[in-house]
Design a protein around this motif. Structure first.
Motif, PDB file in Angstrom:
ATOM      1  N   UNK A 183       0.708  -1.284   0.077  1.00  0.00           N
ATOM      2  CA  UNK A 183       0.064  -0.063   0.084  1.00  0.00           C
ATOM      3  C   UNK A 183       0.951   1.261  -0.022  1.00  0.00           C
ATOM      4  N   UNK A 184       2.167   1.137  -0.295  1.00  0.00           N
ATOM      5  CA  UNK A 184       3.026   2.323  -0.492  1.00  0.00           C
ATOM      6  C   UNK A 184       3.908   2.142  -1.345  1.00  0.00           C
ATOM      7  N   UNK A 185       3.938   3.279  -2.402  1.00  0.00           N
ATOM      8  CA  UNK A 185       4.612   3.405  -3.716  1.00  0.00           C
ATOM      9  C   UNK A 185       5.163   4.732  -3.740  1.00  0.00           C
ATOM     10  N   UNK A 186       6.580   4.806  -4.075  1.00  0.00           N
ATOM     11  CA  UNK A 186       7.338   6.161  -4.203  1.00  0.00           C
ATOM     12  C   UNK A 186       7.709   6.174  -5.643  1.00  0.00           C
ATOM     13  N   UNK A 187       7.637   7.246  -6.108  1.00  0.00           N
ATOM     14  CA  UNK A 187       7.861   7.638  -7.762  1.00  0.00           C
ATOM     15  C   UNK A 187       8.795   8.860  -7.736  1.00  0.00           C
ATOM     16  N   UNK A 188       9.467   8.813  -8.710  1.00  0.00           N
ATOM     17  CA  UNK A 188      10.580   9.805  -8.999  1.00  0.00           C
ATOM     18  C   UNK A 188      10.902  10.031 -10.315  1.00  0.00           C
ATOM     19  N   UNK A 189      11.309  10.927 -11.153  1.00  0.00           N
ATOM     20  CA  UNK A 189      11.499  10.804 -12.459  1.00  0.00           C
ATOM     21  C   UNK A 189      12.092  12.164 -12.976  1.00  0.00           C
TER      22      UNK A 189
END
Length: 501
Positions: free
Chosen positions: A452-458
């Protein structure tokens, strides 16, 4: 009261004399009442002997009412506000519609030799508008899959777009426009017209060579709604196929050809089209050019004091659009190369081929094709090819890394084309003759730390590619010297965290 010729002459009292605050308020509301019934009629015995599935149906109704109000104060109504380009106008009106519809899908045959699936579908909708206009739309199509590897599809669709409240009820007003940046019959024109051509637009022999030029590359236009507008109509023909070959696991592709005929299009006749045709002697277009009877000018936002082009909403134009939509995806497990723990790589392509964008501004008028062109008469940018290609590595430990290539094809300035209706410049524009193809590269990394925890970067536009610069008289003052399809912000870094509870 405003003395700029003396040091200290602009006093607080002088500024107070000129300054004025303009305010306005408005609202849009929409009320919807609808009901829908769907069902599979197989349980009632409605299915063909050769099909496994029954007839599917859907039917329903919808009642909508849109209301728009806009109330400017006296300062904005007075046409005295700097930078407004014209007086603000009040709007208070509503548009309602009552609709009923039905759809049906009929599986004809399934799981037979050379007929994995064969089905037909159809639909009908009736719309009654509060303006008194009625519209009937319908569709029909079919699909045939000889095997599970291939599916072919085609159809016809009649669609409509009803005029909006703004298109119907906006009061007329004169405002500035950059769609026509200069008067070819005025002083200083970069492409001056002859006396005979200018006389077609209302220029007198006495005024020829003496008319002041439109200031700030903006002539004037009379704009407003039209309560007698009727709905636009579009007939769409499609033909395509979907391919999922078993000999290439993980691959899927589709290609669809579309042909759209639009008629009764709501909008104003492009101002440049009116001007070029009137200069050439086509009197039908000359009614859209109203010069000041004394000075011959085509600018000034006070009715009666200046001149202007007529750009009111009308049902007049037609278009024909053709092209191809291409989609493909491929999932490649890295276990095929002996790397069982490395996950997989996905490739996704979405591409579009523009095969023609033909516009006819008036019935019987000359048609022009915006395919591969850009400019104010085409009302945008129309490259022949554009695509998005993405490669994604589904790595171990719930990590995804992707690289995206966005491509927008080049185009030519419409006025430099060989089409006489919108082009024909003897000398190509030195700054805006062509727009080069533009490429963007984006990089994204996502990590699902927990279910239930997602980290995104870009980073979007990681190479910091600049958009092509285009004169604002071509793209319009609302755009920052380029088209909004391009990346105007440059390199952008982002990070997000998504938590579900």
């Amino acid at each position: 009261p405003y003395n700029i010729f003396q040091d200290g002459g602009v006093t607080p009292a002088a500024l107070s004399y000129l300054n004025e605050i303009g305010t306005s308020r408005g609202s849009t509301t929409e009320a919807i009442v609808e009901g829908t019934v769907t069902g599979n009629l197989a349980q009632y015995g409605l299915k063909t002997p050769w099909a496994n599935e029954g007839v599917g149906v859907a039917m329903g109704f919808q009642v909508r009412r849109d209301t728009l109000t806009y109330t400017p104060d006296q300062a904005e109504l007075s046409n005295d506000m700097s930078g407004f380009g014209g007086a603000a106008v009040s709007i208070n009106n509503a548009l309602g519609v009552s609709e009923g519809y039905g759809e049906v899908r009929v599986p004809l045959a399934q799981d037979m030799p050379w007929i994995h699936d064969l089905s037909l579908d159809a639909g009908y909708r009736y719309s009654a508008y509060s303006t008194g206009a009625n519209a009937r739309t319908f569709k029909g199509g079919g699909e045939w899959a000889p095997t599970s590897d291939f599916r072919f599809r085609g159809g016809f669709n009649r669609a409509v777009r009803a005029p909006s409240i703004i298109e119907l009820y906006t009061p007329e007003s004169v405002t500035n426009t950059s769609e026509v940046a200069e008067d070819p019959c005025a002083l200083g024109a970069s492409h001056p017209a002859s006396l005979a051509a200018c006389q077609n637009t209302g220029v007198t022999a006495a005024n020829y060579g003496r008319i002041p030029q439109c200031p700030a590359n903006q002539c004037a236009v009379l704009q407003g709604g039209n309560p007698d507008l009727s709905p636009e109509t579009a007939d769409t023909y499609t033909l395509g196929g979907v391919f999922t070959p078993r000999f290439l696991p993980g691959f899927q592709a589709s290609i669809d050809y579309y042909h759209i005929d639009l008629t009764n299009i709501i909008g104003s006749i492009p101002l440049g089209v009116s001007l070029n045709n009137c200069l050439a002697g086509n009197k039908t277009y000359c009614a859209n050019i109203v010069r000041n009877p004394v000075t011959g000018i085509l600018f000034g936002t006070t009715v009666g004091a200046g001149g202007y082009f007529v750009g009111n909403n009308v049902n007049v134009a037609s278009e024909r659009v053709q092209g191809l939509d291409i989609q493909a995806s491929y999932r490649l497990p890295l276990s095929r190369f002996g790397h069982d723990d490395w996950g997989s790589v996905n490739f996704n392509l979405n591409g579009s081929v523009d095969m023609g964008w033909q516009s006819t501004p008036l019935p019987g008028a000359q048609t022009y094709d915006c395919n591969g062109l850009f400019g104010p008469q085409c009302q945008g940018l129309f490259p022949k090819w554009r695509h998005t290609l993405r490669a994604t590595w589904n790595a171990p430990h719930n990590v995804q890394a992707s690289v995206t290539w966005r491509y927008i094809g080049g185009a030519e300035y419409e006025a430099d084309s060989t089409q006489p209706t919108i082009g024909g410049n003897k000398t190509p524009d030195p700054l805006d003759h062509t727009i080069p193809a533009v490429n963007y590269m984006d990089v994204t990394l996502a990590w699902q730390v927990m279910p239930k925890l997602t980290i995104r970067a870009g980073v979007n536009n990681i190479l910091d590619s600049d958009p092509p610069l285009i004169t604002n008289t071509i793209v319009g003052n609302a755009n920052p010297n380029t088209y909004p399809v391009y990346d105007v912000l440059g390199r952008q870094l982002f990070m997000s965290l998504t938590a579900k509870f």
